[in-house]
Design an enzyme around this catalytic site. Structure first.
Site, PDB file in Angstrom:
ATOM      1  CE1 TYR A  55     -10.799 -10.865   7.990  1.00 19.44           C
ATOM      2  CE2 TYR A  55     -11.301 -13.163   8.400  1.00 19.44           C
ATOM      3  CZ  TYR A  55     -11.402 -11.848   8.758  1.00 19.44           C
ATOM      4  OH  TYR A  55     -12.099 -11.515   9.877  1.00 19.44           O
ATOM      5  CD  GLU A  56     -13.679  -9.858   1.355  1.00 20.71           C
ATOM      6  OE1 GLU A  56     -14.045 -10.893   1.937  1.00 20.71           O
ATOM      7  OE2 GLU A  56     -14.007  -9.576   0.193  1.00 20.71           O
ATOM      8  N   GLY A  57      -8.649 -10.150   0.636  1.00 17.85           N
ATOM      9  CA  GLY A  57      -7.588  -9.427  -0.076  1.00 17.85           C
ATOM     10  C   GLY A  57      -6.553  -8.934   0.899  1.00 17.85           C
ATOM     11  CD  GLN A 112      -7.889  -4.634   0.289  1.00 18.11           C
ATOM     12  OE1 GLN A 112      -8.547  -3.731  -0.215  1.00 18.11           O
ATOM     13  NE2 GLN A 112      -8.271  -5.893   0.292  1.00 18.11           N
TER      14      GLN A 112
END
Lengths: 612, 612
Positions: free
Chosen positions: A467-469, A474
């Site tokens: 999650y969060e990319g 990344q």
């Protein structure tokens, strides 16, 4: 510290006479590693630089010590006991639109708000403590180790706070900020949709403007962390949506604030808004965190939403919030590695098993005397140390980026923070998976049994690389957006700093091998960087993931080197410093070397991959 | 193929109107990779050598193809549908002493026995098919991919069969073998006790001899896989215990056969024996496999046990069974990597997400067109290929060790098999954990949701690095017992074989880089081996785990090199061979290089580790 809860779940015997043949190995309670955190603040992060800023003139390390000590005790005593029951019970959709959290969560959350821990690093103007994010990270590290599923509620709230703080109108700030910063209300981020995950720009949720200036939001969002629950009076959703005339892709995205309950002008809660949870996901881990499918506007013309900032600027606002959010996910890798390490250390210090070479059949020794077990524990500890160095340094740059007196200093800090962020997120969460797996291995057969708790640690952390990319995103961000900053000068500056440390270390005879290892890693990192700065777009994408790993390993080596240089000073002759020296040299000599061997993978190019 | 079962578990909505916002992504059914298995049998294992042996004169590759095809279809159609329901329901202790398996297990097991699949590689004399173990491994690979929890029942039965076959009396063989080989009865191995896990010699279960020559067994065993269940009429426990006069440690261990029901002289089932399940473990994975605590002799003077072979020879018997059992656990690493790969490939071929460089906002492409996703899939595939090469080669040596005509040939094969076994077990199960984790990553957010099935694959495999000797124990076995065989000549012979392949590959211009990579790995492996052959005992233990990893990587490179040499022949111009070439070169150029970088960790010694 309170007593650990008694677990009954393995005693699934149908006989009256219950028999428990496994040794009693309920995982010990979490112990906040205050010494380790303070070592990083004191020695690896120039914390004094922060305390010299106007914004933080009231902050000193002694005050910080008091906060860490007190909040750490709170997390250990009040939050850590939630971890196991939260996993076993999970948050549940108990009736339409109603999520009930596991036993004890509501009460613990109330105490957490009461104690004032949610806003320690948030602006004092709105009820926060006014401390640097670097200190807030320490609290986040500890609360996450104590109970990751609980910790993601305040974590998401912080993202919502950032959005309102940086881009909200005065009225919006006045209405929402203090309630969010104190934790009385919680916040969420609504990005993902069924067909728009990593590709946020594909989202379809609609927002249509009304005569009164508000918007009506209709659509479905998925994977909304703590999207509905019973711990707070109101939930403030920050929602990405598209106005009718918006262009496709990320350019057409606007950001809206959609509260669960509309707020009257006197600040009291008004009517229920048309946003409802329709289902919860059944997940591998963090069971206590309700992961919601939210429906906007199912009952009428749409949920009432308030535009944040300008139309079609939503993606730009997301980017300004992204660094802190992503670094915070990196912290989860650290926190659960630390928890797994404590669990494994305790087990290895209690369990007698096997003999050392030359001993007779009766001489069983503790697990932690076996070199192979020591290798596992040393590996965990060395990785935890470098993660802590990397993450707090990243936080430090974020503080400077916001609060440094000088514009050029702020810009430079912002660039350093941006460069480190994808590495913090992906490297630390990958390590989180690997280190918790090592933790299971130390437990042997008991690691596979849920009773001991280490299996939960392993399950919980697996979301962090996603999650969060995702970590792939990344890596692509690092290679595609961060390396080219200032024509590569930002990364070259960072590598020059690493080189200074290599030179300093090379001068110490006892650290020569370790210095050589860091020098080799750095040389490979430079070659890889030069290659990627010039590479074709597809080749950049192909090399991104091994490149990020290499960068993480070499940066890890840098923090290990700084630690070794501090620890080998003649004055450091106690056991704590000796172990620090050994751990950091272990990292440099034994964990870092494969970094350079990733160069062929970075530079091979996209056409070496198997296409469908 | 039957339809995949419909999953309801994410639809945990309390509303009448159920909403499922996630795309429908029930994991596709398992497809037996017959082509891949036959490639290994045909090209990497000299299968013809086996068919020339007297024992296997009736075997040819065409017959084998028929068996693989038919059994593969059975596993896909009858066993694979059990996998998800088995995870959700689990085996349960439904009343005292009674274990109920999940829906469909009993019926599927009956069909499995009926079809004759349990004994394909076991002696025809006792109802088996008389095929080589190398063929049996192919069936094991497929049944394990289909449903690992189901597969461990016949797997443990095979260990019991080996014990009776090799060390049982004629009467014991007559009474038990055919029932076990046909699968009508199942078998278990009872080693572990609460204080005797990796250290088997610490066990305390007692066996006292009676006037009639039988023994009475009293004690508690834990972690007994399929120790009690409802799929077969009888369960035959092979139990390690200690007679009253026995010396401490492994020297004092004897092996006993303890049937759940005693068997009358006419072969019919007699009275219930005093061995009972008292609890089941609540585990991270393989929920359908009941992991039992068994109590022997709780109701009276002890369970009736029959000595296998001689008193105090139990540990020696265990060692004769250990190679096949350990290699079989290595197969689980392969099988679940293959399953995860199929799951990930299917997902990446269905899901549109993101754009390629230069594309406009509307041009979403399939996941499998992104280089970073291709890197994950290629990495999985490359590792799967080398695991298959290693494991089937190990099986081949085990077949030769039993059946080669010549005594010296048998001894040499036995040594090769012994050398490879700990590598097969530990390297492949570690990779199983890593590859299933990559599989989750390909799924993104949906990988963390249990509905898609990939999370179960990740949970199930985590036991494999632990049981049948933890991977740390494997590494110590490799370094302590296997390297010194014949003064190091066995491993040197293997390394010389790898060198021949390096030389052959170096002659091909297109494979020069790959050859250089294998040469570097081999050189490091030689240095590491030389170091460990001479090292102090504690230093051997300290270097064991990175050494095993290095050995696995270089051997993986060897199989990749053999594959590349076959695939680059001019006649191989179809897509299948092109992908084989690309995959094997990818392994050599991109996965193998870190092997050499493990040398410092192998040679650092025990005093570089942090002691408590």
């Amino acid at each position: 510290m309170s007593e650990p809860p008694i677990s009954h779940d393995v005693q699934e015997t149908a006989q009256g006479r219950t028999r428990r043949a496994l040794p009693n190995l309920i995982a010990a309670m979490y112990r906040p590693p205050i010494d380790e955190i303070e070592f990083v603040l004191r020695h690896l992060v120039p914390f004094e630089t922060l305390t010299k800023l106007d914004e933080f003139s009231h902050v000193d390390l002694e005050t910080v010590h008091g906060i860490l000590d007190e909040s750490g005790r709170f997390f250990a005593e009040v939050v850590a006991p939630l971890n196991r029951v939260g996993d076993q019970e999970g948050s549940k959709l108990t009736e339409p639109g109603v999520v009930t959290t596991p036993t004890g969560f509501k009460e613990a959350y109330a105490k957490y708000v009461e104690a004032g821990w949610p806003g320690v690093h948030l602006p004092a103007e709105w009820g926060g403590g006014g401390f640097p994010y670097t200190v807030g990270m320490a609290l986040q590290e500890m609360i996450t180790s104590a109970c990751m599923a609980f910790s993601v509620c305040p974590l998401l709230t912080q993202s919502a706070i950032e959005a309102v703080l940086q881009h909200g109108s005065d009225e919006q700030r006045g209405t929402y900020l203090e309630n969010l910063i104190t934790g009385r209300w919680t916040g969420t981020m609504n990005l993902t949709e069924p067909e728009a995950g990593s590709d946020v720009g594909a989202l379809r949720t609609k927002a249509s403007k009304q005569a009164d200036g508000t918007y009506r939001i209709t659509g479905t969002k998925i994977f909304i962390t703590w999207g509905e629950h019973d711990m707070a009076d109101n939930v403030v959703h920050l929602v990405l949506a598209r106005t009718p005339s918006a262009p496709p892709g990320t350019k057409g995205i606007s950001m809206f604030l959609v509260p669960k309950y509309l707020v009257r002008s006197d600040g009291s809660l008004g009517p229920r808004n048309d946003v409802r949870v329709v289902s919860l996901e059944h997940k591998l881990g963090i069971h206590a965190s309700p992961t919601c499918v939210l429906a906007f506007g199912d009952e009428g013309e749409g949920a009432v939403g308030f535009l944040i900032g300008d139309e079609e600027a939503g993606m730009a606002y997301m980017f300004t919030m992204m660094n802190a959010a992503r670094v915070s996910i990196g912290v989860q890798g650290l926190s659960l590695s630390e928890l797994a390490y404590q669990q494994a250390v305790d087990h290895a210090a209690q369990r007698h098993q096997g003999r050392l070479p030359g001993a007779s059949a009766n001489e069983q020794v503790l697990l932690n005397l076996h070199p192979d077990v020591q290798r596992m524990l040393t590996t965990m500890r060395a990785n935890i140390d470098v993660m802590r160095g990397l993450l707090y340094t990243n936080a430090y740059y974020l503080d400077l980026a916001h609060h440094a007196a000088d514009e050029s200093e702020r810009r430079s800090a912002e660039q350093h923070a941006s460069l480190l962020t994808p590495i913090s997120k992906a490297f630390c969460t990958d390590l989180g998976v690997e280190m918790t797996s090592l933790g299971i291995q130390v437990f042997g057969g008991m690691g596979f049994v849920e009773e001991t708790g280490i299996a939960q640690t392993y399950r919980d952390i697996r979301i962090a690389p996603i999650y969060e990319g995702t970590n792939g995103i990344q890596a692509i961000d690092l290679v595609g957006r961060k390396l080219p900053m200032d024509g590569g000068e930002v990364i070259r500056h960072l590598m020059a700093e690493v080189e200074e440390t290599v030179n300093e270390m090379s001068a110490k005879t006892s650290l020569a091998t370790a210095a050589g290892s860091l020098a080799s890693g750095l040389a490979a990192w430079r070659s890889a960087t030069d290659f990627l700065l010039e590479a074709d777009p597809l080749d950049k994408l192909a090399g991104a993931t091994p490149y990020l790993r290499m960068a993480g390993l070499v940066l890890g080596g840098w923090f290990a080197a700084k630690t070794a240089l501090l620890a080998e000073l003649p004055a450091r002759d106690d056991n704590w410093w000796e172990q620090k020296l050994k751990t950091s040299v272990f990292y440099l000599e034994q964990i870092l070397p494969p970094a350079a061997a990733l160069l062929p993978a970075v530079t091979a190019g996209a056409d070496r991959l198997v296409a469908p």
